[in-house]
Design a protein around this motif. Structure first.
Motif, mmCIF file in Angstrom:
data_model
loop_
_atom_site.group_PDB
_atom_site.id
_atom_site.type_symbol
_atom_site.label_atom_id
_atom_site.label_comp_id
_atom_site.label_asym_id
_atom_site.label_seq_id
_atom_site.Cartn_x
_atom_site.Cartn_y
_atom_site.Cartn_z
ATOM 1 N N HIS A 534 0.833 -1.200 0.000
ATOM 2 C CA HIS A 534 0.000 0.000 0.000
ATOM 3 C C HIS A 534 0.870 1.254 0.000
ATOM 4 O O HIS A 534 0.574 2.243 -0.688
ATOM 5 C CB HIS A 534 -0.925 -0.014 1.216
ATOM 6 N N ALA A 535 1.970 1.233 0.770
ATOM 7 C CA ALA A 535 2.864 2.396 0.825
ATOM 8 C C ALA A 535 3.464 2.680 -0.543
ATOM 9 O O ALA A 535 3.533 3.842 -0.990
ATOM 10 C CB ALA A 535 3.961 2.153 1.856
ATOM 11 N N LEU A 536 3.908 1.642 -1.257
ATOM 12 C CA LEU A 536 4.498 1.855 -2.585
ATOM 13 C C LEU A 536 3.454 2.325 -3.585
ATOM 14 O O LEU A 536 3.769 3.103 -4.503
ATOM 15 C CB LEU A 536 5.151 0.555 -3.067
ATOM 16 N N LEU A 565 -3.364 -5.191 0.369
ATOM 17 C CA LEU A 565 -4.752 -4.831 0.123
ATOM 18 C C LEU A 565 -5.422 -5.915 -0.711
ATOM 19 O O LEU A 565 -4.891 -6.343 -1.749
ATOM 20 C CB LEU A 565 -4.848 -3.485 -0.589
ATOM 21 N N ASP A 566 -6.596 -6.343 -0.260
ATOM 22 C CA ASP A 566 -7.368 -7.327 -1.004
ATOM 23 C C ASP A 566 -7.818 -6.699 -2.331
ATOM 24 O O ASP A 566 -8.419 -5.621 -2.349
ATOM 25 C CB ASP A 566 -8.576 -7.759 -0.187
ATOM 26 N N PRO A 567 -7.547 -7.326 -3.464
ATOM 27 C CA PRO A 567 -7.923 -6.723 -4.757
ATOM 28 C C PRO A 567 -9.427 -6.619 -4.949
ATOM 29 O O PRO A 567 -9.883 -5.832 -5.789
ATOM 30 C CB PRO A 567 -7.292 -7.681 -5.784
ATOM 31 N N GLU A 571 -9.693 -4.085 1.403
ATOM 32 C CA GLU A 571 -9.387 -4.200 2.829
ATOM 33 C C GLU A 571 -7.985 -4.783 3.012
ATOM 34 O O GLU A 571 -7.501 -5.577 2.186
ATOM 35 C CB GLU A 571 -10.413 -5.093 3.530
ATOM 36 N N ALA A 572 -7.339 -4.395 4.107
ATOM 37 C CA ALA A 572 -5.995 -4.893 4.396
ATOM 38 C C ALA A 572 -6.077 -6.304 4.975
ATOM 39 O O ALA A 572 -6.843 -6.553 5.915
ATOM 40 C CB ALA A 572 -5.278 -3.966 5.363
ATOM 41 N N LEU A 573 -5.277 -7.207 4.414
ATOM 42 C CA LEU A 573 -5.210 -8.593 4.884
ATOM 43 C C LEU A 573 -3.862 -8.809 5.558
ATOM 44 O O LEU A 573 -2.805 -8.499 4.988
ATOM 45 C CB LEU A 573 -5.372 -9.566 3.715
#
Length: 651
Positions: A534-536, A565-567, A571-573
């Protein structure tokens, strides 16, 4: 003009307009040092006021003194002293009466003895039954009257400070009528005030007639209500602090001593005050203990003091949202803790006001926070610390004090114009002056002589600094160096490379862009997860906003990716150990940045083998670099790498 006369004297129009500003930079630096060491910004600002400047005279010291006084008040004596004293006086009166009756030889004396023998055990009920008793002994009659007069004096003296002397004559019917008249007028005034009527004239008339009962000299009805409500609340608190039996005894004695008229007016007054200031009447009882019996007034005053100390402690704690030092009642501090404590509060108020007035801090919904002016100073401090460690080794010379803020020197010059910040061309400036005025010494300069060095705009860079905000960063002592590094880089770019664009990206289980102010105040993410993917992604978004700039991505982390991140739903997994899907999602973002032409350099903190393998693979895949600095060298590594990476190169 000739003949005019002027008089000089001390300034009388408020604060001295020529006085130097209150120096609060030391306080700002103390907060900055705590933040750069990894401390919380909110806590640092809070601790500044709690400890006080130079660690003296802060809120914590004042609160400790208030708590000590509260403990002393709780050991002041026995709250049941009024009933105990009444019981002792009643026994004394009955003993004197029996002595007198034994010397008489008539039926009336025997009947009186029978009455005394059958008195209730309750002190209040005994006093009530003796109200119509015909005393044979003058000494006994006087002692019994002392029970009534003493308690009435205590009760009224506690409620009305001006009555402490006046009630000595309250046994006189005229004095009692005046007391009842004052209380009736007072209740009428408070009832009108409760109905929101204009009571200005009524208050002035009331104080004209009864002002001697109120030595506090309140300025208006609100001040009068505050004084009386606090005393009324102390009386209620006393009753709640007694046992049921003690409460019943004291209430009965008070009714008997006051009489129906005064008792009714006092009850009505309490009702009015309770309605006007319900906050003061919501306190609890206290377990006050001690060997010395306290009279009603002493006991109520002790509980009133405890209540005021409780209120003051709440103000000094500054825990409620939006709390400021203006909430602290300086008069209450002076009454309870002394004038020196009140002076400490005023100094702290001045410090807080000056921090805001001079633009060092601002206030938001959560309290004080550093303003941009303080962040610049904090960033400058961080940058000086970094440059103090830089040496002229393989990284090159990075002392930028002589670098132009607008670009590189082109070799040309032009006439100076108002607002120019470029350095002066001294040789050409002096040459123009000599040509204009001749070769005499000294050379006299005019505005039109000045020339400034022309500069060319440097190639700009778009920099994304991704910093790990996971809990391991603070648990391993890496939080402070990370903040110092990011703030130093932000200050360097703002002051030396203003054409560059910096985006700080913090990442834990999820990533988010951060401003300098948000970075200084950010707290560690207590959730598990290191979402570098997510940061990149956010870093790539920043780079695309600046397509003409040199793209640079710097990553500071102490753990391998454990979240993505779930595509499907975004949501973050999180999963430990890292899932192949997490590694694959992160590598896809690395490949996108590589295809865009970004420089991707990673700074690995710690010696986690999994992180080392991942970082090494990413560096080779993106043709970037991997660094493993010690914590104290992190800022030096990141700033040096930025200076190297921002040099233009072919994509």
């Amino acid at each position: 003009m000739a003949g005019n006369r002027f008089r000089y004297g001390q300034w009388q129009g408020g604060p001295d307009p020529l006085a130097p500003p209150y120096d609060v930079r030391g306080a700002v630096d103390a907060v900055g040092a705590e933040v750069l060491a990894g401390g919380s910004l909110r806590e640092a600002l809070r601790d500044l006021l709690r400890r006080g400047p130079q660690g003296r005279g802060g809120l914590d010291d004042l609160a400790a003194r208030a708590r000590r006084l509260r403990r002393e008040a709780l050991r002041r004596g026995d709250l049941d002293g009024a009933v105990t004293r009444a019981r002792a006086l009643l026994d004394q009166a009955l003993a004197a009466e029996r002595d007198e009756l034994r010397g008489r030889d008539d039926d009336a004396a025997r009947f009186a003895e029978a009455v005394l023998d059958n008195l209730p055990r309750s002190t209040a009920r005994a006093v009530q039954e003796l109200a119509g008793y015909q005393w044979a002994s003058d000494e006994a009659r006087g002692t019994y009257q002392r029970i009534l007069d003493g308690l009435r004096d205590d009760v009224l003296g506690q409620r009305f400070a001006g009555l402490r002397d006046a009630v000595r004559a309250s046994a006189d019917p005229a004095a009692q009528r005046r007391l009842a008249e004052m209380m009736r007028d007072l209740n009428d005034l408070l009832a009108r005030h409760a109905r929101s009527e204009d009571t200005t004239d009524a208050f002035a008339e009331f104080m004209r007639r009864h002002g001697d009962f109120f030595p506090e000299q309140p300025a208006d009805v609100d001040e009068l209500v505050d004084v009386l409500a606090r005393r009324s609340a102390a009386g209620e608190r006393l009753m709640r602090s007694l046992s049921d039996r003690q409460r019943e005894e004291l209430a009965g004695l008070m009714r008997q001593s006051l009489g129906d008229r005064l008792a009714g007016e006092l009850a009505a007054l309490d009702d009015n005050l309770r309605a006007l200031r319900p906050d003061l009447h919501s306190g609890r009882g206290e377990r006050v203990r001690g060997d010395r019996p306290l009279g009603y007034g002493e006991a109520a005053d002790a509980l009133g003091e405890i209540a005021e100390l409780d209120e003051l402690l709440d103000q000094l704690d500054q825990e409620h949202p939006g709390a400021t030092l203006d909430d602290v009642d300086v008069d209450a501090v002076a009454r309870t803790l002394g004038r020196d404590a009140a002076d400490d509060v005023r100094r702290l108020r001045e410090l807080e006001r000056e921090l805001r007035r001079q633009g060092w801090v601002s206030r938001d919904a959560d309290g004080l926070t550093l303003a941009p002016k303080a962040l610049r100073r904090l960033g400058g401090t961080a940058l000086r610390r970094v440059f103090a460690d830089l040496t002229a080794g393989p990284r090159g010379q990075h002392d930028l004090r002589s670098a132009g803020a607008a670009g590189e020197v082109s070799g040309g010059s032009r006439p100076w114009e108002y607002g120019d910040e470029q350095p002066l061309d001294v040789v050409r400036t002096l040459t123009r002056a000599v040509r204009r005025a001749g070769s005499g010494v000294p050379v006299r300069l005019a505005v039109e002589d000045f020339e400034v060095v022309e500069t060319e705009r440097r190639a700009s860079a778009a920099v994304a600094l991704c910093v790990d905000l996971s809990y391991s960063m603070i648990s391993q002592g890496r939080w402070g160096p990370m903040k110092q590094t990011a703030l130093a880089l932000a200050h360097l770019m703002a002051t030396r490379f203003p054409q560059d664009a910096l985006q700080i990206v913090g990442f834990g289980r999820e990533a988010l862009p951060l401003t300098q102010q948000e970075l200084a105040a950010v707290e560690p993410d207590m959730q598990q997860g290191t979402n570098l993917q997510h940061a990149l992604r956010l870093a790539a978004r920043h780079l695309r906003r600046h397509p003409d700039a040199e793209p640079v991505v710097l990553v500071v982390t102490d753990g391998e990716p454990t979240a993505h991140l779930d595509p499907d739903d975004g949501e973050a997994l999180f999963h430990w150990p890292p899932l192949p899907e997490t590694i694959a999602a992160t590598v896809r973002e690395v490949d996108r940045l590589t295809r865009y032409g970004a420089t991707l350099n990673l700074f690995m903190l710690g010696d986690d083998p999994g992180l080392r393998r991942f970082v090494d693979a990413v560096a080779r895949r993106s043709k970037g670099r991997m660094f493993t600095p010690d914590l104290e060298d992190l800022g030096e590594y990141v700033v040096s790498d930025y200076l190297r990476s921002r040099q233009p190169r072919r994509r």
